[in-house]
Design a protein around this motif. Structure first.
Motif, PDB file in Angstrom:
ATOM      1  N   ALA A 222       5.121  -6.923  26.813  1.00 56.94           N
ATOM      2  CA  ALA A 222       5.667  -6.491  25.718  1.00 56.94           C
ATOM      3  C   ALA A 222       6.685  -5.265  26.148  1.00 56.94           C
ATOM      4  O   ALA A 222       6.312  -4.704  27.320  1.00 56.94           O
ATOM      5  CB  ALA A 222       4.540  -5.830  24.870  1.00 56.94           C
ATOM      6  N   ALA A 223       7.706  -5.025  25.476  1.00 56.83           N
ATOM      7  CA  ALA A 223       8.543  -3.852  25.530  1.00 56.83           C
ATOM      8  C   ALA A 223       8.909  -3.277  24.396  1.00 56.83           C
ATOM      9  O   ALA A 223       9.995  -3.763  23.626  1.00 56.83           O
ATOM     10  CB  ALA A 223       9.795  -4.155  26.403  1.00 56.83           C
ATOM     11  N   TYR A 224       8.164  -2.464  23.621  1.00 56.02           N
ATOM     12  CA  TYR A 224       8.452  -1.953  22.398  1.00 56.02           C
ATOM     13  C   TYR A 224       9.407  -0.719  22.755  1.00 56.02           C
ATOM     14  O   TYR A 224       8.834   0.414  22.962  1.00 56.02           O
ATOM     15  CB  TYR A 224       7.041  -1.407  21.663  1.00 56.02           C
ATOM     16  CG  TYR A 224       6.272  -2.531  21.200  1.00 56.02           C
ATOM     17  CD1 TYR A 224       6.535  -3.481  20.410  1.00 56.02           C
ATOM     18  CD2 TYR A 224       4.969  -2.794  22.052  1.00 56.02           C
ATOM     19  CE1 TYR A 224       5.759  -4.507  19.949  1.00 56.02           C
ATOM     20  CE2 TYR A 224       4.143  -3.683  21.805  1.00 56.02           C
ATOM     21  CZ  TYR A 224       4.723  -4.606  20.672  1.00 56.02           C
ATOM     22  OH  TYR A 224       3.753  -5.767  20.241  1.00 56.02           O
ATOM     23  N   GLU A 225      10.493  -0.720  21.917  1.00 52.06           N
ATOM     24  CA  GLU A 225      11.441   0.298  22.174  1.00 52.06           C
ATOM     25  C   GLU A 225      11.673   1.203  20.602  1.00 52.06           C
ATOM     26  O   GLU A 225      11.688   0.542  19.772  1.00 52.06           O
ATOM     27  CB  GLU A 225      12.930  -0.230  22.674  1.00 52.06           C
ATOM     28  CG  GLU A 225      12.853  -0.879  24.133  1.00 52.06           C
ATOM     29  CD  GLU A 225      12.610   0.489  25.081  1.00 52.06           C
ATOM     30  OE1 GLU A 225      13.353   1.608  24.910  1.00 52.06           O
ATOM     31  OE2 GLU A 225      12.298  -0.029  26.187  1.00 52.06           O
ATOM     32  N   ASP A 226      11.855   2.190  20.960  1.00 51.45           N
ATOM     33  CA  ASP A 226      12.134   3.194  19.649  1.00 51.45           C
ATOM     34  C   ASP A 226      11.028   3.039  18.647  1.00 51.45           C
ATOM     35  O   ASP A 226      11.292   2.908  17.458  1.00 51.45           O
ATOM     36  CB  ASP A 226      13.588   2.971  19.123  1.00 51.45           C
ATOM     37  CG  ASP A 226      14.602   3.105  20.196  1.00 51.45           C
ATOM     38  OD1 ASP A 226      14.892   4.362  20.631  1.00 51.45           O
ATOM     39  OD2 ASP A 226      15.355   2.261  20.566  1.00 51.45           O
ATOM     40  N   VAL A 227       9.888   2.924  19.008  1.00 49.18           N
ATOM     41  CA  VAL A 227       8.727   2.936  17.905  1.00 49.18           C
ATOM     42  C   VAL A 227       8.694   4.550  17.452  1.00 49.18           C
ATOM     43  O   VAL A 227       8.859   5.408  18.201  1.00 49.18           O
ATOM     44  CB  VAL A 227       7.622   2.711  18.506  1.00 49.18           C
ATOM     45  CG1 VAL A 227       7.602   0.964  18.843  1.00 49.18           C
ATOM     46  CG2 VAL A 227       6.869   3.340  19.750  1.00 49.18           C
ATOM     47  N   ARG A 228       8.170   4.465  16.257  1.00 43.81           N
ATOM     48  CA  ARG A 228       7.982   5.667  15.497  1.00 43.81           C
ATOM     49  C   ARG A 228       6.691   5.867  14.848  1.00 43.81           C
ATOM     50  O   ARG A 228       5.999   4.904  15.001  1.00 43.81           O
ATOM     51  CB  ARG A 228       8.972   5.927  14.396  1.00 43.81           C
ATOM     52  CG  ARG A 228      10.377   5.900  14.917  1.00 43.81           C
ATOM     53  CD  ARG A 228      11.268   5.973  13.343  1.00 43.81           C
ATOM     54  NE  ARG A 228      12.796   6.059  13.911  1.00 43.81           N
ATOM     55  CZ  ARG A 228      13.504   6.885  14.368  1.00 43.81           C
ATOM     56  NH1 ARG A 228      12.669   8.195  13.995  1.00 43.81           N
ATOM     57  NH2 ARG A 228      14.757   6.912  14.470  1.00 43.81           N
ATOM     58  N   VAL A 229       5.986   7.061  14.619  1.00 45.41           N
ATOM     59  CA  VAL A 229       4.783   7.306  14.004  1.00 45.41           C
ATOM     60  C   VAL A 229       4.724   6.210  12.989  1.00 45.41           C
ATOM     61  O   VAL A 229       5.558   6.268  11.956  1.00 45.41           O
ATOM     62  CB  VAL A 229       4.556   8.494  13.502  1.00 45.41           C
ATOM     63  CG1 VAL A 229       3.133   8.742  12.617  1.00 45.41           C
ATOM     64  CG2 VAL A 229       4.500   9.629  14.955  1.00 45.41           C
TER      65      VAL A 229
END
Length: 257
Positions: A222-229
């Motif tokens: 997995a490579a979650y980019e630019d995740v936010r609250v």
């Protein structure tokens, strides 16, 4: 501004591992994948389209999954228009230039290394595939020879599986439902019992975004980019939501799904 990024090659060193024609899946030395679509910042939803079967295999955004028969598949990009979702899947369990790609919708079919799969669900954070052949379903559900992770490619039977005992052991390694898991930034690697390792690839408190990378059996899973609250992420079959971002850590809270 507080922001840092860890180069893809450094992540590989830090981690313990992480309808159309096709060719065989990936192999060789892990290669850093290009940046994935910035889903979290621009995604119009819905979060998921389609239903995930209990024995479906989960391909996480930005990562790869090793399939029976030696092939692999990656969830390369996501697209949503407020009503439905599409996903771009890429052949191979890790990125290499020139790999074949498919754009799929729920209910679509893909064939990887001669093995057919139905796309059952597409989410912002995962794609769920169901093997069409009973032999492939059985292979994915096979119990491993050992539940002890050795922290290298030999952990494939723990990392790429639908076996309920393995998934239960992975889930037990996380905090309970509703509880938090803090992932420290600046390159810290957090390891879990079935071979998974997590690291924060970057933090940007001004933008309110972060990246979280996962590796397992020497594969970036997995490579979650630019995740936010508020954004969902998944690791080893367990779904979390990003609950806080600070200059030093990303906190995720285990969901009830």
């Amino acid at each position: 501004m507080s922001r840092y990024r860890i180069a893809g090659s450094a992540l590989t060193l830090l981690a313990l591992a992480g309808c159309g024609s096709s060719s065989s899946g990936g192999g060789g030395t892990p290669t850093t994948a290009p940046a994935t679509t910035q889903v979290a910042a621009e995604d119009k939803g819905p979060v998921c389209v389609g239903e995930a079967p209990q024995d479906g295999l989960h391909v996480l955004r930005g990562g790869g999954f090793r399939l029976p028969g030696g092939g692999g598949v990656q969830y390369a990009e996501a697209e949503a228009d407020g009503t439905t979702r599409k996903a771009t899947l890429r052949e191979g369990d890790r990125y290499k230039s020139g790999q074949h790609q498919w754009t799929v919708e729920p209910g679509g079919q893909v064939t990887v290394s001669g093995h057919a799969y139905t796309v059952r669900q597409i989410c912002s954070y995962r794609v769920v595939l169901e093997p069409k052949a009973a032999a492939d379903k059985a292979a994915l559900a096979t119990a491993p020879k050992s539940m002890e992770a050795v922290e290298d490619s030999a952990d494939a039977s723990l990392c790429f599986t639908t076996n309920p005992d393995v998934l239960a052991a992975a889930a037990a390694g996380f905090p309970a439902e509703g509880e938090e898991l803090s992932l420290v930034g600046n390159g810290g690697v957090q390891r879990f019992p079935t071979g998974l390792s997590l690291t924060v690839s970057y933090l940007d408190t001004d933008a309110g975004t972060a990246g979280i990378a996962a590796n397992c059996a020497a594969i970036p899973v997995a490579a979650y980019e630019d995740v936010r609250v508020g954004d969902p992420v998944e690791f080893a079959g367990v779904v979390f939501k990003v609950s806080t971002l600070t200059e030093t850590a990303v906190t995720i809270t285990r969901s009830n799904s």
